[in-house]
Design a protein around this motif. Sequence first.
Motif, PDB file in Angstrom:
ATOM      1  N   SER A 253       0.836  -1.172   0.140  1.00 11.98           N
ATOM      2  CA  SER A 253      -0.034   0.105  -0.087  1.00 11.98           C
ATOM      3  C   SER A 253       0.802   1.495  -0.073  1.00 11.98           C
ATOM      4  O   SER A 253       1.690   1.314  -0.722  1.00 11.98           O
ATOM      5  CB  SER A 253      -0.884   0.077   1.296  1.00 11.98           C
ATOM      6  OG  SER A 253      -2.160   0.787   0.901  1.00 11.98           O
ATOM      7  N   ARG A 254       0.647   2.085   1.077  1.00  8.00           N
ATOM      8  CA  ARG A 254       1.510   3.562   1.231  1.00  8.00           C
ATOM      9  C   ARG A 254       3.167   3.123   0.906  1.00  8.00           C
ATOM     10  O   ARG A 254       3.977   3.585   0.422  1.00  8.00           O
ATOM     11  CB  ARG A 254       1.142   4.257   2.173  1.00  8.00           C
ATOM     12  CG  ARG A 254       1.399   3.739   3.639  1.00  8.00           C
ATOM     13  CD  ARG A 254       0.419   4.600   4.486  1.00  8.00           C
ATOM     14  NE  ARG A 254      -1.019   4.347   4.268  1.00  8.00           N
ATOM     15  CZ  ARG A 254      -1.728   4.771   5.063  1.00  8.00           C
ATOM     16  NH1 ARG A 254      -1.394   5.751   5.934  1.00  8.00           N
ATOM     17  NH2 ARG A 254      -3.188   4.530   5.054  1.00  8.00           N
ATOM     18  N   LYS A 257       4.083   2.287  -2.273  1.00  7.55           N
ATOM     19  CA  LYS A 257       4.590   3.365  -3.234  1.00  7.55           C
ATOM     20  C   LYS A 257       6.042   3.777  -2.709  1.00  7.55           C
ATOM     21  O   LYS A 257       6.835   4.101  -3.439  1.00  7.55           O
ATOM     22  CB  LYS A 257       3.876   4.461  -2.575  1.00  7.55           C
ATOM     23  CG  LYS A 257       2.165   4.299  -2.848  1.00  7.55           C
ATOM     24  CD  LYS A 257       1.337   5.516  -2.484  1.00  7.55           C
ATOM     25  CE  LYS A 257      -0.059   5.333  -1.800  1.00  7.55           C
ATOM     26  NZ  LYS A 257      -0.910   4.606  -2.698  1.00  7.55           N
ATOM     27  N   GLU A 291      -8.702   6.015  -6.373  1.00  4.67           N
ATOM     28  CA  GLU A 291      -7.987   7.154  -5.681  1.00  4.67           C
ATOM     29  C   GLU A 291      -7.522   7.806  -6.926  1.00  4.67           C
ATOM     30  O   GLU A 291      -6.763   7.314  -7.704  1.00  4.67           O
ATOM     31  CB  GLU A 291      -7.039   6.624  -4.644  1.00  4.67           C
ATOM     32  CG  GLU A 291      -6.436   7.959  -4.003  1.00  4.67           C
ATOM     33  CD  GLU A 291      -5.926   7.300  -2.589  1.00  4.67           C
ATOM     34  OE1 GLU A 291      -5.042   6.346  -2.909  1.00  4.67           O
ATOM     35  OE2 GLU A 291      -5.583   8.074  -1.781  1.00  4.67           O
TER      36      GLU A 291
HETATM   37  C1  GCU Z   1      -5.530   4.642   1.833  1.00  2.00           C
HETATM   38  C2  GCU Z   1      -4.926   5.634   0.827  1.00  2.00           C
HETATM   39  C3  GCU Z   1      -4.072   4.751  -0.251  1.00  2.00           C
HETATM   40  C4  GCU Z   1      -2.906   3.852   0.423  1.00  2.00           C
HETATM   41  C5  GCU Z   1      -3.728   3.132   1.667  1.00  2.00           C
HETATM   42  C6  GCU Z   1      -2.880   2.382   2.707  1.00  2.00           C
HETATM   43  O1  GCU Z   1      -6.549   3.825   1.317  1.00  2.00           O
HETATM   44  O2  GCU Z   1      -5.817   6.090   0.180  1.00  2.00           O
HETATM   45  O3  GCU Z   1      -3.371   5.709  -1.378  1.00  2.00           O
HETATM   46  O4  GCU Z   1      -2.340   3.054  -0.373  1.00  2.00           O
HETATM   47  O5  GCU Z   1      -4.465   3.903   2.342  1.00  2.00           O
HETATM   48  O6  GCU Z   1      -1.602   2.662   2.620  1.00  2.00           O
HETATM   49  O7  GCU Z   1      -3.225   1.214   3.021  1.00  2.00           O
END
Ligand code: GCU
Length: 415
Positions: A253-254, A257, A291
């Motif tokens: 997730s984040r 990234k 998103e």
């Molecule tokens: C939220 C956010 C995402 C991210 C996610 C996470 O949903 O909008 O961009 O990837 O959190 O890190 O769990």
Amino acid sequence: MIENNQTPPGYTLVTRPDGTQFLCINDESAVKPYRLPDPLMFSDGREVLDDFDWQHRRDQILKDFARYMYGEVPTGEYTLQLTEEEAWTPALNGLGQRKQVGITIETARGQLIAHLLLHAPAGNGPYPVFLGYNFTGNHTVHPDPAIRQAEAPWLKNYPLAPRGSSVNRWCVEQVVGAGFALGTIFYGDIDPDFDDGFQNGIHPLFYHQGQTEPKPHQWGSIAAWAFGLSRALDYFETEPLVNASQVAVIGHSRLGKTALWAGASDTRFAAVISNNSGCGGAALSKRAFGENVQVINHSFPHWFCRNFKQYDAREHALPFDQHMLLALIAPRPLYVASAVDDWWSDPRGEFLGARGASAVYEFLGEKGLPMKTFPPLDQLDLSGKLAYHIRSGGHDITPWDWEQYLAFFKRNLAD
Ligand code: GCU
């Protein structure tokens, strides 16, 4: 306020925790036509013809991502100090061993400590390593009572997650049993994940006299976290039990990234694994599915640099897209993974990101992504340097995902 009956077809109304509402695309029919920049074409239209050209083009792309999206790391000096908080100790019921290391980053303005938890098989190594941040503290990745609790200074205002509470995401035995080391750090050790105007965490350590926040082109939290991963890699270069030239950086997730940006900006990472990284990760921004740039900048204003805000609801104007971020990792092994119920991360956009990067792998003489079209659920083909799967289920990193990452990394080490 947007009324529900005004929601156009293909969109859904998303309400963020602060009550702000956004219309987000949740159906392919609403994706508007878009043009992707060609990673193998210079911005002046000249074609990339050879490896030398690619190095220049790569530099250009990397600079653009740093300047307009993740933010540049300030050039100020820092020192790194490595402290053995726990020497190698038998762990995991004899399956492996555990070590804990404090990584202190110090500048003229102060210091910060990131605590690395490292597990390895029981022998002398050197072992290939998976390195990734955890969300809730090192003590949550395994119930072992000897693992230090998270203790970042700003954490005192937050409840601590229970010991062992994220074992499902970590699979320490599975990884170590397969012959790999596994390193993890609580991401909040480097920078807290909330909008504090960059007053806590690593940013203030790099402020110049009188500076109170990063400049518009300077690092947000994702770039700061990526910087922290590179410092863990600095430590691996001193650790005889691990092979620092075989480090796969991984994140969900984040933190997916973050893993991508770490792998793009530090070519010492031998492989990169992006799990459900979505918007600002592997998913194409210009599709604006799930998103989108405006929503992510609104919800998490601290993740990217301030310059990125100029692309709110203006994805078409971005001089790059996320396939080019993935291309920065070429020709190193890269795994992009989605989950079918994770529409918010735009699985198809993640696949198309990988597809778009594949051309660069092929250009560099490697087999890129084996599949040309969006694959069926749970189907695997690990024969390229670039892999993609879409798993059944939701936004998560599961033992099944780890099984594929282990197989992929192992296969690429053997090459
Ligand atoms: C939220 C956010 C995402 C991210 C996610 C996470 O949903 O909008 O961009 O990837 O959190 O890190 O769990």
